[in-house]
Scaffold this motif. Structure first.
Motif, PDB file in Angstrom:
ATOM      1  N   LEU A  36       1.307  15.116  -1.074  1.00  0.00           N
ATOM      2  CA  LEU A  36       1.202  14.960  -2.535  1.00  0.00           C
ATOM      3  C   LEU A  36       0.087  16.032  -3.121  1.00  0.00           C
ATOM      4  N   SER A  37       0.120  16.147  -4.442  1.00  0.00           N
ATOM      5  CA  SER A  37      -1.010  16.770  -4.840  1.00  0.00           C
ATOM      6  C   SER A  37      -1.089  16.660  -6.553  1.00  0.00           C
ATOM      7  N   GLU A  38      -2.319  16.699  -7.064  1.00  0.00           N
ATOM      8  CA  GLU A  38      -2.565  16.774  -8.263  1.00  0.00           C
ATOM      9  C   GLU A  38      -1.594  17.782  -9.092  1.00  0.00           C
ATOM     10  N   GLU A  74       4.272   6.708  -1.567  1.00  0.00           N
ATOM     11  CA  GLU A  74       3.062   7.176  -1.047  1.00  0.00           C
ATOM     12  C   GLU A  74       1.800   7.214  -1.847  1.00  0.00           C
ATOM     13  N   PRO A  82      -1.180   6.330  -4.236  1.00  0.00           N
ATOM     14  CA  PRO A  82      -1.794   5.031  -4.603  1.00  0.00           C
ATOM     15  C   PRO A  82      -1.641   4.641  -6.014  1.00  0.00           C
ATOM     16  N   VAL A  83      -1.459   3.356  -6.262  1.00  0.00           N
ATOM     17  CA  VAL A  83      -1.460   2.942  -7.748  1.00  0.00           C
ATOM     18  C   VAL A  83      -2.983   2.584  -8.079  1.00  0.00           C
ATOM     19  N   GLY A  84      -3.299   3.322  -9.204  1.00  0.00           N
ATOM     20  CA  GLY A  84      -4.668   2.928  -9.720  1.00  0.00           C
ATOM     21  C   GLY A  84      -5.001   1.646 -10.321  1.00  0.00           C
ATOM     22  N   GLU A  85      -6.250   1.290 -10.640  1.00  0.00           N
ATOM     23  CA  GLU A  85      -6.783   0.299 -11.459  1.00  0.00           C
ATOM     24  C   GLU A  85      -7.379   0.614 -12.727  1.00  0.00           C
ATOM     25  N   HIS A 126      -9.765  -0.845 -15.529  1.00  0.00           N
ATOM     26  CA  HIS A 126     -10.422  -2.004 -16.132  1.00  0.00           C
ATOM     27  C   HIS A 126     -11.016  -1.727 -17.460  1.00  0.00           C
TER      28      HIS A 126
END
Lengths: 556, 556
Positions: free
Chosen positions: A418-420, A549, A551-554, A556
Motif C-alpha cells: 500500500l501507499s498514501e 490490509e 489499517p482502520v483509523g480512529e 476522536h
C-alpha cells in the motif's frame, strides 16, 4: 542458432555482490525465520514512461539471463558477507555456498518490445531469499538499458527514417559501461552506428567484437590543429583508386584544386586565404584514408576555410578516382551552415562539372538532442547524419527510469504494497499479461489477469478495467491477442525456454513494434496514453485485498 | 604506503579499446604522416561548473593512472583495429604492438580538490598518436567521477555536517559501474556510507573490499509483506544482550509491549489495530539482528501501524538489553511524519520510562535531492539520516559534465582551437597553474602562466587577467601560493612522482578544501563565481595567436 544463455555478463563486475547490502540482511532474516525457501513471485515494472512520452522500450533482458546463469558466490565473497552482517551464523554461510538459480523461473516480455507502465516486464518466481538477491542487479541491468534504448528510439522518431544516426557518447557517459551499454542499447533503439571501439573484452576475448555494432570514425579538432603547414607532409604519393597510376605529388594536386575553386566565379566570393594548417591536416588524412575521407570543417571557420579546404582535397581525390565521404560540422548554426555547405558543394558540381559532388554527406554534431533536431527540421537543413552524444547516452532530459521490484505473491498468498500515493500501490497476484490488437492492426490495450483466468479470445468481448480508477473501463473485442510474458529462464534447463536472440533481431523487433503503434501514442507533443488494464476479476481482488490490509483509523 | 599506481583499473572493461574509433583513425593518419612521435601537450578541463554552482570536485585521477600503467593492446585487439581501419597497413599493427605509456607524462591536480572552469585538471604530454588514444578513456573516467563527487558535496552542503548521508543508488544508476563508481565518488564527496555491497571483484579478488567504504543495510517493503502473521515465527527464543538469560518467547514479549503502548493514555489515541504481518516481519528481523534493528515503517501506514509496531519490538529488545537503531521512512510527508514519529518516541520514553527512547534514529529516503532536503530544512523535521539514490547517482539535475581534451602545444609550437563561441576557444601553450590565497586564508584566484614564466611570489603584486575579456583584470598580492599541477605519471618511473592516496585521504582533502572556500562561492542561490585568470604575458600571447590563426573575411 547457438544457445547463448550461459555466456558471462558483458561486464565482469556484474556478480551477486553488485547488490544492496539489505538484500543480504533480508536473506539472513528469511533464513533465520526458516522462510528462505518459501516460493515467492515478484513483478518488475515501471510506473511512468520517461521523457514526457507514452512509451518505453524494454531492454537489458539478455544481461539478466546471463547473470542468472552465472550466479554463485565465491568463498571470498561469502566471507565478506559474513563480516558485513552483525552476528551472522556460520550455517548461513553454508547456505550461501550452495546458492544458485536452479530453482528460479523468469518470465519476461521479449527484449526490444514497446512496453507500458504497471505491466510487468519480468515476473520472477523462486525461493524468496534468492529472488530478493536478484532485485538490485536486475533493476540495475534493466533501468538504464531501457531508458537509453527509449531515448534512442525517440531520437530516431524525430530525425526520421532516412537519416543516419551515430552514437557519440563514450566520453560523457556515466562511467565505462555507461558508454558500452549505451552503444548497445542505442543501436537496439534504432541508431545506425557508434563511434566507439569498445569491442574486445580482455576477460572475454572469445566474445570477439562485442555486439557487432557498425563503427564510424573521423578525426577531431586536435588532429587539425596538430599540423602547421603543407611542408610537413613528406610522403606525398597517392596511388589512384584503380591502382593503375600513382600521383607523385598529391599535395600539389590539392593546391591546384584549391586554386580552381578560388578562380571559379561563383565560389570565390566566399573566402580568400584558407587556413594552411587545416589544409595540411585534411590532405594528410586523405593520404591515410583516400577511400574514407570525412573532414571536420569547423576548427578555424567553416565557410571561409573548412569547406573550401575540404573541397580542394575532395576534388584531388576525385581526380584519382576516389569519392570523398563528406564533412562534419561540430559548432555554430547547423541549419545555416549545412545549407551553405550544400550550396557550395552543388556549386562545385556545377561550375567544375563534378558529378554527384553536391551529394556529399553532411554530418552534424555538438550537443544535439530531440529538441534541437526537431528545431533543425523546422528551420530546414541539409544534414544527412546526426552524431549524438551527451544528451543521448546520459539521458540528460531524464537521467533515470524508475523500475521497481515488488512482491506479489508468497506461498500462493497474494500480497499488496500500500501507499498514501495510489500510483505506488502494487498490483497483487501472480499474473498473466496480454496485448490486445484492434481491427486496424494497432495494439489497443494491455490487460493483466490472474494466473488461472482463461485468456482473452479473438472476437470475444472483454471488459478491461483501470486497476485503480473504478470509473475507467471499456469493452474490447480483440482481433489479435498476444501473451506478453514468455519463459526465459527455468532453472537453467534449456527445454521450453525462449532462446536469447541476436542484437540485430531485437533491434528489428523494436523498429517494427514502434512502426505498428497508433501515431497519437507516438507524437512528441501531448501524446495519448496507451491503455493498461486489469480483468474484472483481478480488479475486484485488488480492492478486496487493499481493504483487508489497510489499517482502520480512529477518529476522536 | 604501498605504491598503487600499477594496480589494474577497477573495471576490467577499461582497456585502450574503450575508445572512440576516431582516436585510432587519427593514430593511423599521424603514423602515415610520420608525425606519430611528435611531442604534444594536451589539457583536460571543463568549461562550466555543474548544477548551477560555482565549484566542482575533481575525481577519477587514480583510475586514469591505473589505466596508463596497464596500457597495452593485445593481438586480438590489434586485429580488430586493423579490420576497422580501411586500407590499414600491416606496419601500423607492428607500431601498435609496441605501444605503451612509457613516454607519457601526466601532471594533475590532486584528486578530491575543489576546481574551477578552464583551469587544466590534467596536462598530458607525449607522442601525439599515443596521447590521442588517452582522450576518450580519460574523459570517460573523469567526467562522471567529478560530476557525482560534486553532486555528493552539494548534498552534504545542504544537509549539514551533523546528518548521516547514505548513498542508495545502485538500482537506478546508469549501469553496473555507474553504481560502483557512484559509491566511491559519493563517499569521496562527503557521504558517510553506501548500502551497496559491490566489494569483491572476482577478477581482482586480492583487492578485497573494493574501496573500504562503510556499508549500511536494513530491509525492504517486500520483506514486510512476505509475512502473514506472528504464527509463522517458529524459533521464538532470544538470548539477552549480555548473554546471561534467554527469553523463550520473544513474540509474546513483543505483544506484551504493544499492549503496554496501547494502554498508555497519551499514545493510544493514534492507532487501534496495527498490521499483524508487519509486526511479524519486524519481530522476525529483530530476532535475526537484535543489535542492529532498523525497521522500514511505511508499508501499510506509518503512524497507525509502522511506528507502534516498531516501538513494540524496540521495547521488547530493550527489556533484553538491546538498543534498537531506529526507523526508515520511504514515502509520504517526511517533515510531518518524522516530527510525529519523534513525538511518539519521546512519548514512549516519558510514559513508559525508557531512557533515550526518544533519540531513535530517523532515516528518510524516497526521491530526495538537494531541493527536497533544503525544503525539509525550511519546514523543520526530525530526520537524522538521509538515504539518497536516483537523484544523487544519476546526477538527475545535470547528467553530464563537459570535460574536454584540447591540444595546446605540438613540437614546442603553441596551438589554439578557435570557435564562433568565445567560451569554446582553447587556451594555448604548455602552462603552469597556481592557486593564490588571500589574507583570510581563502583561495582568491587561480592563475595560469606559460611554462617558463617565474611563479607568483608571496607578498608580490601580480596582475591577473581574464583570458578572453580584456576589461576584467585585477592586481593580487598573494599570502600563499600553491602550484596545482603535480606529476602523477612519468613513463612508469616511480621517482619524482606523486603517490596515489587512499580514498579516505582524498575524501579528507575534499572536505577540508570545501570548508576553506569563501562562503559566497558555496551558497546555493546566486553564488559568486570564483576567479580564474591568466598572466599578462599569457594573455597577450593568446590574443596574438588568435589573430594569427583566424581567417580574414572578404566583404563585397
Amino acid at each position: 542458432m547457438e544457445k547463448k544463455g550461459n555466456d558471462k555478463p558483458t561486464n565482469p563486475m556484474v556478480t551477486p555482490l553488485l547488490n544492496d547490502l539489505y538484500q543480504f540482511t533480508m536473506a539472513y532474516a528469511y533464513w533465520k525465520a526458516g522462510k528462505q525457501s518459501e516460493r515467492s513471485v515478484f513483478d518488475l515494472y515501471f510506473r511512468k514512461n520517461p521523457f514526457g512520452g507514452e512509451y518505453t522500450i524494454f531492454a537489458g533482458l539478455e544481461e539478466c539471463i546471463k547473470f542468472l546463469a552465472n550466479f554463485t558466490l565465491t568463498d571470498a565473497e561469502i566471507d565478506f558477507v559474513r563480516d558485513s552482517l552483525p552476528g551472522c551464523e556460520e550455517a548461513f554461510c553454508d547456505y550461501l555456498r550452495g546458492l544458485d538459480c536452479s530453482d528460479i523461473e523468469v518470465y519476461a516480455v521479449s527484449e526490444g518490445s514497446v512496453v507500458f507502465p504497471k505491466v510487468p516486464l519480468l515476473r520472477i518466481e523462486g525461493p524468496v531469499a534468492v529472488v530478493q538477491l536478484l532485485e538490485t542487479p536486475f533493476l540495475n541491468l534493466i533501468n538504464y538499458a531501457s531508458l537509453v534504448a527509449t531515448n534512442a528510439a525517440r531520437h530516431r522518431f524525430v530525425a526520421g527514417k532516412s537519416k543516419l544516426l551515430l552514437e557519440f557518447g563514450a566520453r560523457r557517459a556515466q562511467g565505462p559501461d555507461g558508454a558500452i551499454s549505451a552503444s548497445k542499447y542505442c543501436y537496439l533503439g534504432g541508431f545506425d552506428a557508434t563511434r566507439h571501439v569498445l569491442v574486445l573484452l580482455r576477460v572475454n576475448v572469445a566474445a570477439g567484437r562485442l555486439f557487432g555494432i557498425p563503427l564510424r570514425g573521423t578525426h577531431s579538432h586536435a588532429f587539425v590543429s596538430s599540423f602547421m603547414s603543407l611542408d610537413e607532409i613528406v610522403d606525398k604519393a597517392l596511388r589512384s583508386s584503380d591502382g593503375k597510376t600513382t600521383c607523385e605529388d598529391f599535395v600539389s594536386l590539392v593546391q591546384t584544386c584549391l586554386a580552381k575553386i578560388q578562380n571559379s566565379s561563383s565560389l570565390s566570393g566566399i573566402f580568400s586565404e584558407t587556413n594552411k594548417s587545416e589544409l595540411a591536416a585534411f590532405t594528410s588524412y586523405a593520404l591515410a584514408f583516400p577511400s574514407a575521407f570525412l573532414a571536420l570543417v569547423d576548427t578555424y571557420d567553416v565557410m571561409k576555410s573548412g569547406i573550401p579546404n575540404f573541397c580542394a582535397v575532395a576534388l584531388a581525390l576525385n581526380e584519382l578516382g576516389y569519392k570523398a565521404v563528406g564533412i562534419r560540422l561540430d559548432s555554430g548554426d547547423l541549419a545555416y551552415l549545412s545549407t551553405e555547405a550544400r550550396k557550395f558543394f552543388c556549386g562545385v558540381e556545377r561550375e567544375l562539372n563534378v558529378p554527384d559532388f553536391g551529394k556529399m554527406i553532411i554530418t552534424a554534431s555538438n550537443d544535439l538532442n530531440e529538441e534541437t533536431v526537431d528545431a533543425l527540421n523546422k528551420q530546414g537543413h541539409e544534414v544527412d547524419a546526426f552524431g549524438i552524444g551527451t544528451n543521448l547516452v546520459t539521458c540528460y532530459s531524464q537521467a533515470a527510469l524508475g523500475c521497481v521490484f515488488k512482491l506479489v505473491e508468497i506461498n500462493n498468498q497474494p500480497r499488496i504494497k500500500l501507499s498514501e500515493d495510489v500510483t505506488k500501490v502494487s498490483i497483487p497476484c501472480k499474473k498473466r499479461t496480454y496485448r490486445l490488437f484492434g481491427k486496424e492492426g494497432y495494439p489497443l490495450v494491455d490487460i493483466m489477469t490472474g494466473e488461472n483466468e482463461p485468456p482473452p479470445k479473438v472476437g470475444e468481448r472483454l471488459l478491461c478495467r483501470h486497476p485503480f480508477n473504478e470509473s475507467k473501463r471499456a469493452y474490447v473485442v480483440p482481433q489479435r491477442v498476444e501473451e506478453l510474458l514468455k519463459c526465459y529462464w527455468r532453472g537453467n534447463a534449456d527445454e521450453a525456454r525462449e532462446e536469447l536472440e541476436p542484437l540485430k533481431e531485437i533491434r528489428n523487433r523494436c523498429i517494427k513494434q514502434l512502426e505498428n503503434m497508433r501515431p497519437d501514442h507516438m507524437r512528441r507533443l501531448n501524446p495519448t496514453p496507451y491503455k493498461v488494464s486489469v480483468s474484472a476479476k483481478l480488479y475486484d481482488f485488488i480492492h478486496f485485498l487493499w481493504l483487508n490490509e489497510a489499517p482502520v483509523g480512529e477518529l476522536h
